[in-house]
Scaffold this active site. Structure first.
Site, PDB file in Angstrom:
ATOM      1  N   HIS A   1       3.122   7.541   8.016  1.00 42.54           N
ATOM      2  CA  HIS A   1       2.648   7.163   6.668  1.00 42.54           C
ATOM      3  C   HIS A   1       1.360   7.887   6.490  1.00 42.54           C
ATOM      4  O   HIS A   1       0.896   8.014   5.313  1.00 42.54           O
ATOM      5  CB  HIS A   1       2.348   5.661   6.381  1.00 42.54           C
ATOM      6  CG  HIS A   1       0.976   5.240   6.713  1.00 42.54           C
ATOM      7  ND1 HIS A   1       0.526   5.323   8.061  1.00 42.54           N
ATOM      8  CD2 HIS A   1       0.200   4.652   5.897  1.00 42.54           C
ATOM      9  CE1 HIS A   1      -0.685   4.790   8.043  1.00 42.54           C
ATOM     10  NE2 HIS A   1      -1.047   4.264   6.904  1.00 42.54           N
ATOM     11  N   GLY A   2       0.778   8.678   7.646  1.00 39.28           N
ATOM     12  CA  GLY A   2      -0.653   9.304   7.347  1.00 39.28           C
ATOM     13  C   GLY A   2      -1.083   9.790   8.699  1.00 39.28           C
ATOM     14  O   GLY A   2       0.121  10.190   9.599  1.00 39.28           O
TER      15      GLY A   2
ATOM     16  N   CYS B   1       0.926  -1.231  -0.043  1.00 43.12           N
ATOM     17  CA  CYS B   1       0.174  -0.040   0.082  1.00 43.12           C
ATOM     18  C   CYS B   1       0.889   1.263  -0.145  1.00 43.12           C
ATOM     19  O   CYS B   1       2.058   1.331   0.928  1.00 43.12           O
ATOM     20  CB  CYS B   1      -0.898   0.030   1.202  1.00 43.12           C
ATOM     21  SG  CYS B   1      -1.907   1.491   1.420  1.00 43.12           S
TER      22      CYS B   1
ATOM     23  N   HIS C   1      -8.269   3.981   0.619  1.00 44.62           N
ATOM     24  CA  HIS C   1      -7.463   4.254  -0.621  1.00 44.62           C
ATOM     25  C   HIS C   1      -8.196   5.366  -1.426  1.00 44.62           C
ATOM     26  O   HIS C   1      -9.605   5.748  -1.351  1.00 44.62           O
ATOM     27  CB  HIS C   1      -7.624   2.874  -1.665  1.00 44.62           C
ATOM     28  CG  HIS C   1      -6.689   1.786  -0.951  1.00 44.62           C
ATOM     29  ND1 HIS C   1      -6.640   0.609  -1.452  1.00 44.62           N
ATOM     30  CD2 HIS C   1      -5.618   2.001  -0.006  1.00 44.62           C
ATOM     31  CE1 HIS C   1      -5.887  -0.231  -0.798  1.00 44.62           C
ATOM     32  NE2 HIS C   1      -5.238   0.714   0.205  1.00 44.62           N
TER      33      HIS C   1
ATOM     34  N   PRO D   1      -0.291  11.327   3.405  1.00 44.00           N
ATOM     35  CA  PRO D   1      -1.595  11.723   3.045  1.00 44.00           C
ATOM     36  C   PRO D   1      -2.448  11.861   4.268  1.00 44.00           C
ATOM     37  O   PRO D   1      -2.315  11.041   5.179  1.00 44.00           O
ATOM     38  CB  PRO D   1      -2.110  10.752   2.196  1.00 44.00           C
ATOM     39  CG  PRO D   1      -1.392   9.355   2.517  1.00 44.00           C
ATOM     40  CD  PRO D   1       0.037   9.951   2.786  1.00 44.00           C
TER      41      PRO D   1
ATOM     42  N   HIS E   1      -3.442   6.813  -3.823  1.00 46.54           N
ATOM     43  CA  HIS E   1      -3.002   6.008  -2.819  1.00 46.54           C
ATOM     44  C   HIS E   1      -3.942   4.586  -2.979  1.00 46.54           C
ATOM     45  O   HIS E   1      -4.988   4.665  -2.671  1.00 46.54           O
ATOM     46  CB  HIS E   1      -3.749   6.768  -1.488  1.00 46.54           C
ATOM     47  CG  HIS E   1      -3.366   5.904  -0.262  1.00 46.54           C
ATOM     48  ND1 HIS E   1      -3.948   6.149   1.024  1.00 46.54           N
ATOM     49  CD2 HIS E   1      -2.329   5.022   0.200  1.00 46.54           C
ATOM     50  CE1 HIS E   1      -3.524   5.540   1.813  1.00 46.54           C
ATOM     51  NE2 HIS E   1      -2.585   4.605   1.476  1.00 46.54           N
TER      52      HIS E   1
END
Length: 478
Positions: free
Chosen positions: A398-399, A97, A203, A373, A234
């Protein structure tokens, strides 16, 4: 096993080894995030990972940490390449991912709501969203799977589905070495018809703009200008990678006794890196990682095509060039502190520092872009690691990270609250109610999360991106 976090520096908290732990745990939290932190299960999962054979201190929790399967989301675990283990659950279900960022020369102010609607419609016409959706194009559904699994993004770039600069702006050049389709089960191969799809869960495809530039020099090298349109993509390896993780978690759990391994949970089922199970998993994982790189490459091609159709402009004029593509769920052999380690990143992004030989030449003087993101209604960031990033095995968050479980979000949030949180952002989805678990209120404050590592001295912010329009798929694939 004691689970008492103690402060050990700016935005740093330590869990000292106890019980069967072979390494300490290090968690990065701002004072505000520390006050909110009630993730006892996630902390236990980090402590469990610290009991595995050959684990190297510390096992790390990122500011976006929340409970996962085996290792928490926002977890980083390194094991000795010679004496350590590999764990499928410490990589995650959605292998590779990841997210890629496209820059443009288009002014966001010139994109009316009507134009944005047409762009979303043109992308949706090409890229299916939602759990279980297969590609709309026969050539992708029936692609040469072995070529995809070994060639990754480069396979399709060389077939004309990309621009010349794409390959050099993808982590690992868009293809991990060592992939072997022989290590992939028939069940996984049967789920390989989902190239050029985004799936569900967290996503998305997002059209946004550069809202703020923090570091003009870095932003200039990345080609990111304030007010210009950007695109974030994503997604990962879809059902193909999910099945590989399922297969090998089961296989590793069954093989544990053979290697006299004490496993803390099925989610952290592991096998010696040098074992048949370990080598086979790494070969299968590389197949899924390369499938994901190829997936994001094909979506990029279709997004570019949609922009050309709607805006009636040539690509040369619009840009839509790849800034970078990073993986979030992956295990990679890397050198740290003079040792070869297998670094498992689950919901974490690699951020190589200035001068690192694996950083593309264009970015070697500033460090590798790490794209972070946020939730679908909030900001996203591009950061680079500082010279202190070695403290986390060259890893960043990662987020934003969940603050509510999917179940809690579905039962406690309303469609009205979702609409209010998405004010000013166009959202394409068949049923808003199906996206309650992805509402911005279900996530931590992205500014606080990113700021945690900035204030800790590990990262430097380059730009903040603001969403304008988002495509989301229904169903839980996170």
């Amino acid at each position: 096993m004691e689970l008492n976090l103690e402060p050990c520096g700016k935005n740093r908290y330590r869990l000292r080894p106890s019980g069967d732990m072979r390494a300490e745990v290090l968690v990065f939290l701002s004072p505000s995030l520390r006050q909110q932190f009630d993730e006892t299960e996630a902390l236990k999962q980090l402590a469990d990972a610290a009991t595995l054979e050959g684990v190297v201190s510390p096992v790390i929790g990122m500011p976006d940490i929340h409970t996962g399967f085996g290792l928490p989301i926002g977890g980083v675990m390194a094991t000795d390449a010679g004496s350590g283990v590999v764990s499928a659950g410490a990589v995650g279900m959605d292998i590779n991912c990841g997210v890629r960022l496209l820059r443009t020369r288009l002014e966001a102010a010139a994109l009316s709501e009507s134009r944005l609607e047409k762009l979303l419609a043109a992308i949706e016409k090409r890229v299916p969203a939602g759990v279980g959706r297969a590609s709309l194009f026969r050539e992708f559904r029936e692609a040469d799977l072995e070529a995809v699994c070994t060639g990754g993004a480069a396979y399709f770039i060389r077939k004309g589905y990309g621009l010349p600069g794409d390959e050099g702006a993808i982590e690992a050049g868009g293809a991990l070495p060592g992939a072997s389709l022989k290590a992939v089960s028939r069940e996984a191969r049967e789920r390989s018809d989902q190239l050029a799809t985004i799936g569900g869960g967290n996503h998305f495809i997002e059209i946004g703009r550069v809202e703020k530039v923090f570091w003009p020099e870095g932003a200039g090298i990345m080609g990111l200008e304030e007010g210009k349109v950007t695109v974030l993509i994503h997604t990962g390896s879809r059902g193909f990678g999910h099945q590989i993780c399922t297969d090998y978690s089961d296989r590793m759990a069954r093989a544990a006794a053979k290697y006299s391994l004490r496993l803390p949970s099925k989610g952290l089922a592991a096998a010696p890196i040098s074992s048949t199970e370990g080598r086979d998993y790494l070969a299968a994982m590389a197949c899924a990682a390369n499938f994901a790189f190829a997936n994001r490459q094909l979506i990029t091609f279709l997004v570019r095509e949609a922009f050309e159709e709607v805006l009636k402009l040539p690509l040369e004029e619009m840009g839509l060039e790849l800034v970078y593509d990073v993986a979030h769920n992956i295990a990679k052999f890397e050198e740290h502190g003079g040792r070869e380690l297998l670094v498992h990143r689950k919901g974490a992004t690699r951020a190589l520092p200035v001068g690192h030989p694996e950083v593309p030449a264009r970015y070697r003087g500033i460090g590798q872009p790490a794209i972070i993101p946020g939730s679908m209604g909030t900001a996203s960031y591009v950061v680079v690691g500082t010279d202190r990033i070695a403290e986390t095995f060259h890893s960043v968050n990662h987020g934003a990270g969940r603050v509510m479980s999917r179940k809690k979000a579905r039962t406690s949030l309303s469609v009205e609250e979702l609409r209010a949180s998405m004010e000013g952002v166009l959202l394409r989805a068949k049923k808003l109610r199906s996206l309650l678990d992805e509402a911005p209120l279900a996530y931590k404050d992205i500014d606080e999360v990113v700021g945690t590592l900035v204030d800790a001295g590990l990262t430097r912010p380059v730009v903040r991106l603001k969403p304008l329009a988002v495509i989301k798929g229904e169903g839980d694939e996170a």
